[in-house]
Design a protein around this motif. Structure first.
Motif, short mmCIF file in Angstrom:
data_model
loop_
_atom_site.label_atom_id
_atom_site.label_comp_id
_atom_site.label_asym_id
_atom_site.label_seq_id
_atom_site.Cartn_x
_atom_site.Cartn_y
_atom_site.Cartn_z
N LYS A 1 0.84 -1.19 0.00
CA LYS A 1 0.00 0.00 0.00
C LYS A 1 0.89 1.25 0.00
O LYS A 1 1.46 1.62 1.02
CB LYS A 1 -0.91 -0.02 1.23
CG LYS A 1 -1.87 1.16 1.33
CD LYS A 1 -2.69 1.05 2.60
CE LYS A 1 -3.56 2.28 2.79
NZ LYS A 1 -4.28 2.26 4.08
N ASP B 1 -2.73 -9.85 6.46
CA ASP B 1 -3.39 -8.77 7.20
C ASP B 1 -2.55 -8.25 8.37
O ASP B 1 -3.05 -7.48 9.19
CB ASP B 1 -4.77 -9.22 7.73
CG ASP B 1 -5.73 -9.51 6.59
OD1 ASP B 1 -5.66 -8.81 5.56
OD2 ASP B 1 -6.55 -10.43 6.73
N LYS B 2 -1.29 -8.65 8.45
CA LYS B 2 -0.41 -8.17 9.52
C LYS B 2 0.58 -7.17 8.95
O LYS B 2 1.27 -7.45 7.97
CB LYS B 2 0.34 -9.35 10.15
CG LYS B 2 1.31 -8.93 11.25
CD LYS B 2 2.10 -10.13 11.76
CE LYS B 2 3.13 -9.70 12.81
NZ LYS B 2 3.95 -10.86 13.27
N LEU B 3 0.65 -5.98 9.56
CA LEU B 3 1.61 -4.97 9.13
C LEU B 3 3.01 -5.45 9.51
O LEU B 3 3.30 -5.72 10.68
CB LEU B 3 1.31 -3.64 9.82
CG LEU B 3 2.21 -2.45 9.45
CD1 LEU B 3 2.03 -2.07 7.99
CD2 LEU B 3 1.90 -1.25 10.36
N GLU C 1 2.87 0.99 3.47
CA GLU C 1 2.60 -0.11 4.39
C GLU C 1 2.63 -1.44 3.65
O GLU C 1 2.11 -1.56 2.54
CB GLU C 1 1.24 0.07 5.07
CG GLU C 1 1.16 1.33 5.92
CD GLU C 1 -0.23 1.57 6.48
OE1 GLU C 1 -1.19 0.91 6.00
OE2 GLU C 1 -0.38 2.41 7.39
N ASN D 1 6.08 -3.90 8.30
CA ASN D 1 7.15 -2.94 7.99
C ASN D 1 8.36 -3.08 8.90
O ASN D 1 9.51 -2.99 8.45
CB ASN D 1 6.63 -1.50 8.09
CG ASN D 1 5.72 -1.12 6.95
OD1 ASN D 1 4.83 -1.88 6.58
ND2 ASN D 1 5.93 0.07 6.38
N TYR E 1 1.65 -5.49 4.16
CA TYR E 1 0.91 -6.46 4.96
C TYR E 1 1.11 -7.87 4.41
O TYR E 1 1.08 -8.08 3.20
CB TYR E 1 -0.59 -6.15 4.93
CG TYR E 1 -0.98 -4.83 5.56
CD1 TYR E 1 -1.36 -4.77 6.90
CD2 TYR E 1 -0.97 -3.65 4.82
CE1 TYR E 1 -1.73 -3.56 7.49
CE2 TYR E 1 -1.33 -2.44 5.40
CZ TYR E 1 -1.71 -2.40 6.73
OH TYR E 1 -2.06 -1.21 7.29
#
Length: 385
Positions: free
Chosen positions: A7, A65-67, A60, A69, A62
């Motif tokens: 993203k 569904d887990k960030l 970002e 970075n 993922y």
């Protein structure tokens, strides 16, 4: 689930050089996606950011569904296969494949089971006690892939894994990767500069240039519906023929493409798309695939420079009005006595002619529609452009 979402990903180095600009990409679970483009386009940098080997300057990332970075590479549950194989020379094939599992303190019997299962899939069981120096390039690459497979990662990352192999081995390994993908059924992100690899391997292809994503689509979409001149010229071999100095004409509400004085009435679909876009007459560049050229008829002509006999087809290299033209013609359809200096007439079906704005390079038919489809549904969710 092994879904990956980029993203607004951006990479800026300390010298203020931006290597990757605002990449937005949703990779579905079990999808095989290929990042392709010329050297320096940002594809490997994007892959390294996914792997955690490069810091993300902005945006970002993922995974499931887990960030991630700020998650360490070892904790992202990904496996990477490099161009250079990166095998330990002092270890056997078995030891190379087992090494990551030993670091995890996996029980010995489970390590042995996984290594032998993967070796069977890759047909390298007979090499388990050899060291890398005793293997061919293709065998080493299988070992590198096997070392990644035994970890059962959520995502496979491959950075030009076939570029060190000769042409014959590359073809064999492409087939092996296709079969491998069907057997292990996980998410693949594959980087290459070879558009043939991209077309044969990818469910979707991400075409990059100068750090920007130019188009995302299936192999069929990027071949038949290129959004701009770069994509049209990069995808396809031999490359698309381009005719500069053409015109888009509008006569009594009907659009025509004029190429070197010859007028082609565009198809109903092209008429509809141009009218919906409110397209005005303008200077254009026309593109025609070599395989879409028909010779021996038509109002266009070209002088032959080279004729390549390839068995079932001829590759005819010619010049037409200052534009280089390549024509791929089945040998059953042409005079085999064609030679350098001969003049041939040729044409193409109007619906197969691509129309590019001479100023922007954008495809007058596909640019808006293909761009919207490429980002969907991510762009609707995040208001991407």
């Amino acid at each position: 689930m092994s879904e990956v979402l980029l993203k607004g990903i951006k990479k800026v180095y300390d010298n203020k050089v931006t290597a990757v600009h605002d990449v937005n990409l949703k990779i579905d679970d079990k999808e095989f996606i290929v990042l392709v483009g010329p050297s320096g386009c940002g594809k490997s940098t994007t892959l390294r950011m996914i792997a955690g080997l490069e810091d993300i300057s902005d945006g970002e990332l993922y995974i499931d569904d887990k960030l991630v970075n700020n998650v360490e590479p070892k904790d992202r549950d990904i496996a990477m296969v490099f161009q250079s194989y990166a095998l330990y020379p002092h270890m056997t094939v078995y030891q190379n494949m087992a090494f990551a599992l030993k670091l995890r303190k996996t029980p010995k019997d489970e390590i042995d089971r996984k290594v032998r299962e993967v070796a069977e899939i890759l047909d390298i069981t007979q090499y388990l006690e050899r060291k890398p120096k005793a293997l061919s390039g293709g065998q080493r690459q299988r070992v590198a892939i096997g070392r990644a497979m035994v970890r059962d990662p959520k995502v496979f990352l491959m950075d030009e894994p076939l570029s060190n192999l000769d042409a014959k081995l590359r073809n064999q390994m492409r087939a092996e990767i296709i079969k491998l993908r069907q057997r292990i059924n996980t998410t693949f992100i594959y980087v290459t500069h070879d558009q043939t690899e991209a077309m044969t391997l990818g469910d979707r292809i991400v075409i990059m240039k100068d750090g920007f994503v130019n188009q995302i689509g299936t192999p069929n979409e990027v071949f038949h519906k290129p959004v701009n001149l770069f994509v049209a010229g990069f995808i396809g071999m031999p490359v698309m023929n381009f005719f500069n100095g053409c015109k888009l004409l509008l006569k009594d509400g009907v659009y025509y493409a004029e190429i070197r004085g010859a007028e082609f009435r565009l198809s109903d679909f092209q008429q509809k798309a141009l009218k919906q876009n409110g397209q005005k007459p303008c200077e254009i560049t026309c593109g025609i695939r070599p395989s879409h050229v028909t010779i021996g008829e038509g109002e266009l002509s070209a002088k032959i420079n080279v004729v390549e006999m390839l068995g079932t087809e001829l590759n005819i290299h010619a010049v037409s009005g200052g534009n280089e033209v390549v024509m791929i013609v089945p040998t059953t359809d042409v005079d085999h006595n064609l030679k350098m200096g001969d003049t041939v007439s040729f044409t193409a079906k109007p619906e197969l002619i691509q129309l590019f704005d001479q100023e922007t390079g954008n495809n007058l038919i596909w640019y808006d529609q293909a761009s919207a489809e490429a980002c969907s549904p991510v762009c609707r969710s995040y208001n991407f452009k």
